[in-house]
Design a protein around this motif. Sequence first.
Motif, PDB file in Angstrom:
ATOM      1  N   ARG A   1       0.465  -0.881   0.015  1.00  0.00           N
ATOM      2  CA  ARG A   1       0.102   0.262   0.310  1.00  0.00           C
ATOM      3  C   ARG A   1       1.204   1.640  -0.021  1.00  0.00           C
ATOM      4  N   LEU A   2       0.304   2.449  -1.076  1.00  0.00           N
ATOM      5  CA  LEU A   2       0.928   3.522  -0.442  1.00  0.00           C
ATOM      6  C   LEU A   2       0.041   4.336   0.248  1.00  0.00           C
ATOM      7  N   TYR A   3       1.475   5.658   1.027  1.00  0.00           N
ATOM      8  CA  TYR A   3       1.018   6.054   1.754  1.00  0.00           C
ATOM      9  C   TYR A   3       1.560   7.248   2.040  1.00  0.00           C
ATOM     10  N   GLY A   4       2.484   8.157   0.791  1.00  0.00           N
ATOM     11  CA  GLY A   4       2.646   8.573   0.156  1.00  0.00           C
ATOM     12  C   GLY A   4       3.879   8.783  -0.512  1.00  0.00           C
ATOM     13  N   LYS A   5       4.527  10.157  -0.601  1.00  0.00           N
ATOM     14  CA  LYS A   5       5.483   9.821  -1.128  1.00  0.00           C
ATOM     15  C   LYS A   5       6.608   9.272  -1.164  1.00  0.00           C
ATOM     16  N   SER A   6       7.013   7.655  -2.101  1.00  0.00           N
ATOM     17  CA  SER A   6       8.168   6.680  -1.726  1.00  0.00           C
ATOM     18  C   SER A   6       7.845   6.277  -0.245  1.00  0.00           C
ATOM     19  N   ASP A   7       6.757   6.029  -0.066  1.00  0.00           N
ATOM     20  CA  ASP A   7       6.210   5.066   1.208  1.00  0.00           C
ATOM     21  C   ASP A   7       5.441   4.021   1.078  1.00  0.00           C
ATOM     22  N   LEU A   8       5.892   3.109   0.626  1.00  0.00           N
ATOM     23  CA  LEU A   8       5.534   1.958   0.515  1.00  0.00           C
ATOM     24  C   LEU A   8       5.656   0.727   1.589  1.00  0.00           C
ATOM     25  N   ARG A   9       4.244   0.215   1.601  1.00  0.00           N
ATOM     26  CA  ARG A   9       5.011  -0.690   2.916  1.00  0.00           C
ATOM     27  C   ARG A   9       3.747  -2.392   2.326  1.00  0.00           C
ATOM     28  N   LEU A  10       4.730  -3.295   3.018  1.00  0.00           N
ATOM     29  CA  LEU A  10       4.133  -4.341   2.815  1.00  0.00           C
ATOM     30  C   LEU A  10       2.790  -5.024   3.773  1.00  0.00           C
ATOM     31  N   GLU A  11       1.507  -4.522   3.808  1.00  0.00           N
ATOM     32  CA  GLU A  11       1.029  -5.311   4.818  1.00  0.00           C
ATOM     33  C   GLU A  11      -0.122  -6.425   5.141  1.00  0.00           C
ATOM     34  N   GLU A  12      -0.451  -6.149   5.787  1.00  0.00           N
ATOM     35  CA  GLU A  12      -1.391  -7.933   6.630  1.00  0.00           C
ATOM     36  C   GLU A  12      -2.622  -7.152   6.740  1.00  0.00           C
ATOM     37  N   PHE A  13      -3.839  -6.990   5.953  1.00  0.00           N
ATOM     38  CA  PHE A  13      -5.055  -6.096   6.772  1.00  0.00           C
ATOM     39  C   PHE A  13      -5.810  -6.985   6.399  1.00  0.00           C
ATOM     40  N   GLU A  14      -7.799  -6.736   6.981  1.00  0.00           N
ATOM     41  CA  GLU A  14      -8.721  -7.249   6.805  1.00  0.00           C
ATOM     42  C   GLU A  14      -9.632  -6.418   6.064  1.00  0.00           C
ATOM     43  N   LEU A  15      -9.458  -7.623   4.778  1.00  0.00           N
ATOM     44  CA  LEU A  15     -11.249  -6.977   3.547  1.00  0.00           C
ATOM     45  C   LEU A  15     -12.136  -6.825   4.054  1.00  0.00           C
ATOM     46  N   PRO A  16     -13.055  -6.407   4.380  1.00  0.00           N
ATOM     47  CA  PRO A  16     -14.447  -6.269   4.406  1.00  0.00           C
ATOM     48  C   PRO A  16     -15.644  -6.841   3.175  1.00  0.00           C
ATOM     49  N   GLU A  17     -15.893  -7.632   4.173  1.00  0.00           N
ATOM     50  CA  GLU A  17     -17.141  -8.106   2.756  1.00  0.00           C
ATOM     51  C   GLU A  17     -17.928  -7.237   1.599  1.00  0.00           C
ATOM     52  N   ILE A  18     -17.702  -8.496   1.103  1.00  0.00           N
ATOM     53  CA  ILE A  18     -18.629  -7.415  -0.784  1.00  0.00           C
ATOM     54  C   ILE A  18     -19.998  -7.177  -0.785  1.00  0.00           C
ATOM     55  N   THR A  19     -19.841  -6.452  -1.283  1.00  0.00           N
ATOM     56  CA  THR A  19     -21.631  -6.717  -1.761  1.00  0.00           C
ATOM     57  C   THR A  19     -22.000  -7.236  -2.438  1.00  0.00           C
ATOM     58  N   ASP A  20     -23.892  -6.742  -3.208  1.00  0.00           N
ATOM     59  CA  ASP A  20     -23.616  -7.881  -4.326  1.00  0.00           C
ATOM     60  C   ASP A  20     -23.207  -7.226  -5.264  1.00  0.00           C
ATOM     61  N   ASP A  21     -23.443  -5.905  -5.575  1.00  0.00           N
ATOM     62  CA  ASP A  21     -21.995  -5.076  -6.715  1.00  0.00           C
ATOM     63  C   ASP A  21     -20.528  -5.534  -6.854  1.00  0.00           C
ATOM     64  N   GLU A  22     -20.306  -6.588  -6.113  1.00  0.00           N
ATOM     65  CA  GLU A  22     -18.661  -6.756  -6.092  1.00  0.00           C
ATOM     66  C   GLU A  22     -18.494  -7.823  -5.936  1.00  0.00           C
ATOM     67  N   MET A  23     -16.567  -7.701  -6.207  1.00  0.00           N
ATOM     68  CA  MET A  23     -16.230  -9.179  -6.607  1.00  0.00           C
ATOM     69  C   MET A  23     -15.291  -9.825  -5.342  1.00  0.00           C
ATOM     70  N   LEU A  24     -14.553 -10.804  -5.139  1.00  0.00           N
ATOM     71  CA  LEU A  24     -13.609 -11.244  -4.332  1.00  0.00           C
ATOM     72  C   LEU A  24     -12.861 -11.990  -4.992  1.00  0.00           C
ATOM     73  N   ALA A  25     -11.214 -11.114  -5.122  1.00  0.00           N
ATOM     74  CA  ALA A  25     -10.836 -12.387  -5.857  1.00  0.00           C
ATOM     75  C   ALA A  25      -9.732 -12.104  -5.928  1.00  0.00           C
ATOM     76  N   LYS A  26      -8.652 -13.514  -6.079  1.00  0.00           N
ATOM     77  CA  LYS A  26      -7.129 -13.878  -5.587  1.00  0.00           C
ATOM     78  C   LYS A  26      -6.657 -13.392  -7.035  1.00  0.00           C
ATOM     79  N   VAL A  27      -5.505 -12.372  -6.160  1.00  0.00           N
ATOM     80  CA  VAL A  27      -4.253 -12.170  -7.316  1.00  0.00           C
ATOM     81  C   VAL A  27      -3.399 -13.098  -7.737  1.00  0.00           C
ATOM     82  N   VAL A  28      -2.972 -13.309  -8.672  1.00  0.00           N
ATOM     83  CA  VAL A  28      -1.753 -14.078  -8.916  1.00  0.00           C
ATOM     84  C   VAL A  28      -0.891 -13.682  -9.781  1.00  0.00           C
ATOM     85  N   SER A  29      -1.124 -12.784 -10.446  1.00  0.00           N
ATOM     86  CA  SER A  29       0.924 -12.418 -11.231  1.00  0.00           C
ATOM     87  C   SER A  29      -0.038 -10.532 -11.330  1.00  0.00           C
ATOM     88  N   ASP A  30       1.202  -9.671 -11.549  1.00  0.00           N
ATOM     89  CA  ASP A  30       0.545  -8.088 -11.361  1.00  0.00           C
ATOM     90  C   ASP A  30       2.816  -8.220 -12.386  1.00  0.00           C
TER      91      ASP A  30
END
Length: 419
Positions: free
Chosen positions: A7-36
Motif C-alpha cells: 500500500r502507498l501512504y505518501g511520497k516514496s512510502d510503500l508498505r507490505l501489510e496484512e489487513f482484513e478485507l470487508p465483506e463484498i456487496t452484491d455488486d462486487e467480487m472477491l478475487a485472488k491475484v496471481v500475477s502483476d
Amino acid sequence: MKTKAVRLYGKSDLRLEEFELPEITDDEMLAKVVSDSLCMSSYKAALQGGDHKRVPDNVAENPVIIGHEFCGEVVKAGKNVAHLAKPGDKFTVQPAMFYKGSLEAPGYSYPFYGGDATYIIIPSEAFETDCFLKYDGEAFYHGSLAEPMSCIAGGAHVNYHTKFGSYVHEMGIKEGGKMALLAGVGPMGLGTIDYALHASRKPALLVVTDIDPVRLARAEALFTIEEAKKQGVELHYVNTAEKDEAYVMELSGGTGYDDVYVMAPVKPVVEMGDNILGMDGCLNFFAGPTNTEFKAEFNFYDVHYAATHVCSNSGGNTQDMREVLKMMGEGRLEPSVMITHVGGLNCVPEVTLKLHDIPGGKKLIYTQIDMPLTAIDDFAELGKTDAMFAELAKIVERSNGLWSAEAERYLLKNAKPIG
C-alpha cells in the motif's frame, strides 16, 4: 478475509501489510491475484504520492493498493454480478475505467483494489464500465501483460493522418508507411515492435533506434530482420550513439517518417522525432515524463506547411485489451519478450521505488509467493546451489531464454508461499 498487499501512504512510502478485507456487496467480487507486472506508472505514482492525479489527496490516512497490470481468479461474486463470472474463472482488468469522468483506477486510487495483493475486492464500477474481462488463456502473466500491450495497441490506434482539403482524420498508423521507434528497445519498445510486425495494419519500413548496444542486440535477436521480411516489413536497428540523425533520415529515402514513436521523455529524442517527420507525419509521445515542466522544441513551420502533428495516449481501452488478448491467443503476440525479471510480493516495495534504476525489461511479480526479484539470465548460476532455479533455467532454455507458461506453473508449485 485477510489479504497481504503493498500500500502507498505518501511520497516514496510503500508498505507490505496484512489487513482484513470487508465483506463484498452484491455488486462486487472477491478475487485472488496471481500475477502483476510492475509498471513505470506505479513508480511515478509512488514518487509523487498524493500529488499524482490518480492518487487521493488523503492517501496518508487512506492508503491505496498499488499495481494495475494484474491477472487472477474469482473467489466469490456478489449476486448482481454473478452472471459475469463464477469462482475459479480467470480474469484481467482494464484499469482505465474513466468512471463518470473520474481518473480513479486500480493501483492508484482504491484501498482494496490493486494488483500487488494476494486478495482484492473488485468494485462495482469495474463492471459498470466493462473493465472486468474474463480471461481464458493458459498463463496468468499473459493476462497481466495484456494491459501494457493494450497501451501499445492504443498507441497505434491514436495516431492519425489527414488528406489535403479534408477535415476528416484517418485514425491509426499509415498502412504501408514509414515508421520510426526512437529509444525503442525497452520493454514497451519491444512490445511495440512485436505489435508493428504482427498487427493487421503494418508499416512497410520500421526503424528502431537506441543507444544501448546490449538492448539493441537482444531486440534484433528476438525480432530478426529476416522474420520482419516475412511479415512484409523492412526492419532496421540503429545505434544513435554511433549513427546520427541524418543516417536515420536517409533510411526513409529522405522523405521522413509517417509515424514516429518517442519511447523516452528525453528532450533530444523528442526533437529528433520532430526533425525526421515527413509530410503529414504524426509524432506519438508515448513515454510520460515525471517532470511536470518537461518541454521540448517543435518546428511550427512544419506544423503549418507540412501538416506535422503530435498525439499521445496514457493507456489503452477495453477494446484494445480484447484485441491483444485475441492476438496472444492466436500466437501473433508473445509478451514474454518484455519480461527479464521475476519476483514475489515481498520485493515489490523496494523494487517499485528503484524501478527506474534496475536494468532490463518488465519485472513480473507473483503475488502468492515470497521470492527476491531475480533476473531470468541469473537462473542458471543460482541453480548451482538451488534446485528450483536449476529447473527454471532448464525450462526457460527450452523457450529461447524467455519466460513461459511452463515456467509459471513450475514456479507457482515450488516457490515459497508469501505466508
